[in-house]
Design an enzyme around this catalytic site. Structure first.
Site, PDB file in Angstrom:
ATOM      1  N   GLU A  99       0.826  -1.212   0.000  1.00 46.54           N
ATOM      2  CA  GLU A  99       0.000   0.000   0.000  1.00 46.54           C
ATOM      3  C   GLU A  99       0.858   1.259   0.000  1.00 46.54           C
ATOM      4  OE1 GLU A  99      -3.644  -1.746   2.736  1.00 46.54           O
ATOM      5  OE2 GLU A  99      -1.768  -1.176   3.680  1.00 46.54           O
ATOM      6  N   ASP A 117      -7.661  -4.920   8.476  1.00 46.60           N
ATOM      7  CA  ASP A 117      -7.293  -3.665   7.820  1.00 46.60           C
ATOM      8  C   ASP A 117      -7.168  -3.817   6.311  1.00 46.60           C
ATOM      9  OD1 ASP A 117      -5.051  -5.229   7.855  1.00 46.60           O
ATOM     10  OD2 ASP A 117      -3.699  -3.726   8.668  1.00 46.60           O
TER      11      ASP A 117
HETATM   12  N1  LIG Z   1      -4.502  -0.709  11.906  1.00 47.72           N
HETATM   13  C1  LIG Z   1      -3.226  -0.405  11.762  1.00 47.72           C
HETATM   14  O1  LIG Z   1      -2.855   0.773  11.734  1.00 47.72           O
HETATM   15  C2  LIG Z   1      -2.211  -1.502  11.693  1.00 47.72           C
HETATM   16  C3  LIG Z   1      -0.844  -1.196  11.765  1.00 47.72           C
HETATM   17  C4  LIG Z   1       0.068  -2.258  11.756  1.00 47.72           C
HETATM   18  C5  LIG Z   1      -0.385  -3.564  11.634  1.00 47.72           C
HETATM   19  N2  LIG Z   1      -1.718  -3.806  11.528  1.00 47.72           N
HETATM   20  C6  LIG Z   1      -2.232  -5.163  11.420  1.00 47.72           C
HETATM   21  O2  LIG Z   1      -2.131  -5.748  12.704  1.00 47.72           O
HETATM   22  C7  LIG Z   1      -2.005  -7.161  12.582  1.00 47.72           C
HETATM   23  C8  LIG Z   1      -0.874  -7.657  13.424  1.00 47.72           C
HETATM   24  O3  LIG Z   1       0.358  -7.195  12.889  1.00 47.72           O
HETATM   25  P1  LIG Z   1       1.727  -7.794  13.414  1.00 47.72           P
HETATM   26  O4  LIG Z   1       2.803  -7.026  12.723  1.00 47.72           O
HETATM   27  O5  LIG Z   1       1.711  -7.852  14.896  1.00 47.72           O
HETATM   28  O6  LIG Z   1       1.616  -9.288  12.824  1.00 47.72           O
HETATM   29  P2  LIG Z   1       2.365 -10.613  13.330  1.00 47.72           P
HETATM   30  O7  LIG Z   1       2.261 -11.574  12.213  1.00 47.72           O
HETATM   31  O8  LIG Z   1       3.714 -10.264  13.857  1.00 47.72           O
HETATM   32  O9  LIG Z   1       1.479 -11.102  14.568  1.00 47.72           O
HETATM   33  C9  LIG Z   1       0.165 -11.535  14.422  1.00 47.72           C
HETATM   34  C10 LIG Z   1      -0.132 -12.565  15.494  1.00 47.72           C
HETATM   35  O10 LIG Z   1      -1.525 -12.906  15.414  1.00 47.72           O
HETATM   36  C11 LIG Z   1      -1.626 -14.270  15.802  1.00 47.72           C
HETATM   37  N3  LIG Z   1      -2.935 -14.795  15.385  1.00 47.72           N
HETATM   38  C12 LIG Z   1      -3.370 -15.094  14.129  1.00 47.72           C
HETATM   39  N4  LIG Z   1      -4.644 -15.546  14.167  1.00 47.72           N
HETATM   40  C13 LIG Z   1      -5.025 -15.513  15.474  1.00 47.72           C
HETATM   41  C14 LIG Z   1      -6.216 -15.844  16.161  1.00 47.72           C
HETATM   42  N5  LIG Z   1      -7.262 -16.329  15.511  1.00 47.72           N
HETATM   43  N6  LIG Z   1      -6.269 -15.651  17.514  1.00 47.72           N
HETATM   44  C15 LIG Z   1      -5.195 -15.176  18.193  1.00 47.72           C
HETATM   45  N7  LIG Z   1      -4.010 -14.859  17.599  1.00 47.72           N
HETATM   46  C16 LIG Z   1      -3.939 -15.023  16.249  1.00 47.72           C
HETATM   47  C17 LIG Z   1      -0.442 -14.930  15.120  1.00 47.72           C
HETATM   48  O11 LIG Z   1      -0.108 -16.186  15.721  1.00 47.72           O
HETATM   49  C18 LIG Z   1       0.660 -13.866  15.355  1.00 47.72           C
HETATM   50  O12 LIG Z   1       1.417 -14.111  16.519  1.00 47.72           O
HETATM   51  C19 LIG Z   1      -1.832  -7.437  11.081  1.00 47.72           C
HETATM   52  O13 LIG Z   1      -3.064  -7.878  10.562  1.00 47.72           O
HETATM   53  C20 LIG Z   1      -1.445  -6.095  10.504  1.00 47.72           C
HETATM   54  O14 LIG Z   1      -1.824  -5.970   9.159  1.00 47.72           O
HETATM   55  C21 LIG Z   1      -2.638  -2.809  11.551  1.00 47.72           C
END
Ligand SMILES: NC(=O)c1ccc[n+]([C@@H]2O[C@H](COP(=O)([O-])OP(=O)(O)OC[C@H]3O[C@@H](n4cnc5c(N)ncnc54)[C@H](O)[C@@H]3O)[C@@H](O)[C@H]2O)c1
Length: 350
Positions: free
Chosen positions: A64, A235
């Site tokens: 993005e 997101d």
């Molecule tokens: N809204 C925003 O501004 C913003 C900013 C950054 C990241 N994000 C989003 O936040 C999310 C997390 O990012 P990250 O960098 O920490 O990712 P990451 O991959 O480091 O961590 C995600 C975690 O979620 C866990 N997980 C997956 N499915 C699950 C479930 N059903 N129940 C419990 N845990 C579960 C995984 O095991 C993993 O440890 C991503 O989807 C990312 O796109 C959003």
């Protein structure tokens, strides 16, 4: 080769310098100051250029571009989201970004934003929680204990006064990592075996899971009256975290509706489903929390203005502290119209 003039150089915050910068200030102070900087820019919301971010989607993730401008500075972030990356030893989210002068179009900063995105996302959740969470919230749950999780915990501690975090992830190794990283921060950390258990006694929950599908991380029965939810992991089109019934019981607060309707939890709802814009709550034009029993939902997808605020914040701090490098990034011919001459003169003699 003649060395370029100062016009060629753009300050660059590398990952190493970003880490030095954060440690020189202190992470909780950075999170607090970022929350204030983002809140300040939300009060200036109408003057920013706004557009839903431009996404390039594939079966495995999204790339993005997120641009905005306040008329003085222009900023953009490049960011990806690839939930299956961690299985290959890669991060789900990586990012970098740039600030430029609107007056000349010349860049003034290039920065890593993988660390900065985690900081700004946590600072945004904390800033929003300051407006919407129940008064005197002390316990939060974090569902999804990956890269974003510790940042969320520390921001909510620094900005809202959270004292206990209750962790759950489908991968116990992620929870163990998060608990280890939060040891010694002053937070009470409780590792849980289910989302339901993590929610016990929590006034605030942040969901930050990564999955490229409609997931149901929280169901309606887990959400008691009065809870504030920061749902930040849903997101992207087709990627949500909350059961629709939770949305039906909540008052929903969003960053920029045209983007959130495409990417947020509310993609599950009709196109005209009522939402409140956060900048209006922050400027007093709309009501935030109205009662102790109300469920408030921040349907956070991440908006360009938050990255702009974060870039501006680190730009000012980096110039003060010297935590940056100079990149020879802008071609700088002596005669601005003789770019070709500059290139020709640089040829090595045969
Ligand atoms: N809204 C925003 O501004 C913003 C900013 C950054 C990241 N994000 C989003 O936040 C999310 C997390 O990012 P990250 O960098 O920490 O990712 P990451 O991959 O480091 O961590 C995600 C975690 O979620 C866990 N997980 C997956 N499915 C699950 C479930 N059903 N129940 C419990 N845990 C579960 C995984 O095991 C993993 O440890 C991503 O989807 C990312 O796109 C959003």
């Amino acid at each position: 080769m003649t060395p370029p003039s100062h016009l060629a150089y753009v300050p660059f915050i590398s990952v190493e310098n970003m880490m030095r910068l954060v440690h020189s200030i202190g992470i909780e102070t950075v999170l607090k100051e970022l929350a204030d900087a983002i809140e300040h820019d939300f009060t200036r919301w109408p003057l920013f250029d706004k557009t839903p971010r431009v996404g390039s989607h594939s079966d495995v993730g999204v790339i993005e571009l997120m641009p905005t401008s306040d008329g003085d500075l222009y900023g953009f972030k490049y960011v990806n989201g690839h939930p299956s990356n961690t299985k290959q030893g890669l991060q789900t989210v990586t990012a970098f970004g740039l600030l430029a002068q609107v007056s000349s179009g010349y860049p003034v900063l290039l920065s890593e934003m993988t660390v900065l995105t985690a900081l700004r996302t946590a600072a945004t959740s904390a800033m929003v929680s300051r407006h919407l969470a129940p008064k005197d919230s002390r316990v939060m749950a974090i569902i999804g204990n990956g890269a974003q999780s510790e940042f969320q915990a520390l921001a909510l501690k620094a900005v809202v006064g959270i004292e206990e975090v209750r962790l759950f992830d489908i991968d116990p190794a992620a929870t163990a990592k998060c608990a280890r990283n939060l040891a010694g921060t002053g937070l009470k950390v409780t590792s849980c075996n289910s989302s339901q258990e993590a929610m016990e006694g929590a006034q605030i929950v942040t969901t930050c899971t990564a999955d490229k599908q409609y997931a149901t991380i929280l169901t309606d029965n887990m959400i008691g009256d009065g809870i504030h939810i920061n749902a930040i992991g849903g997101d992207c089109p087709g990627k949500t975290e909350l059961h629709k019934d939770i949305l039906l019981r909540s008052d929903i607060f969003v960053e920029y509706p045209p983007q959130t309707r495409i990417e947020g939890e509310i993609q599950q709802m009709p196109e005209d489903y009522p939402v409140t814009e956060l900048w209006q709550v922050i400027t007093g034009q709309a009501e935030g929390r109205k009662s102790a029993s109300q469920i408030t939902l921040f349907d956070g997808v991440g908006f360009a203005i938050e990255d702009f605020s974060a870039l501006k914040y680190v730009y000012e701090r980096a110039l003060k502290t010297g935590h940056f490098l100079q990149l020879d990034m802008i071609a700088d011919p002596d005669d601005p119209r003789d770019l070709f001459g500059m290139l020709s003169r640089a040829a090595e003699p045969a």
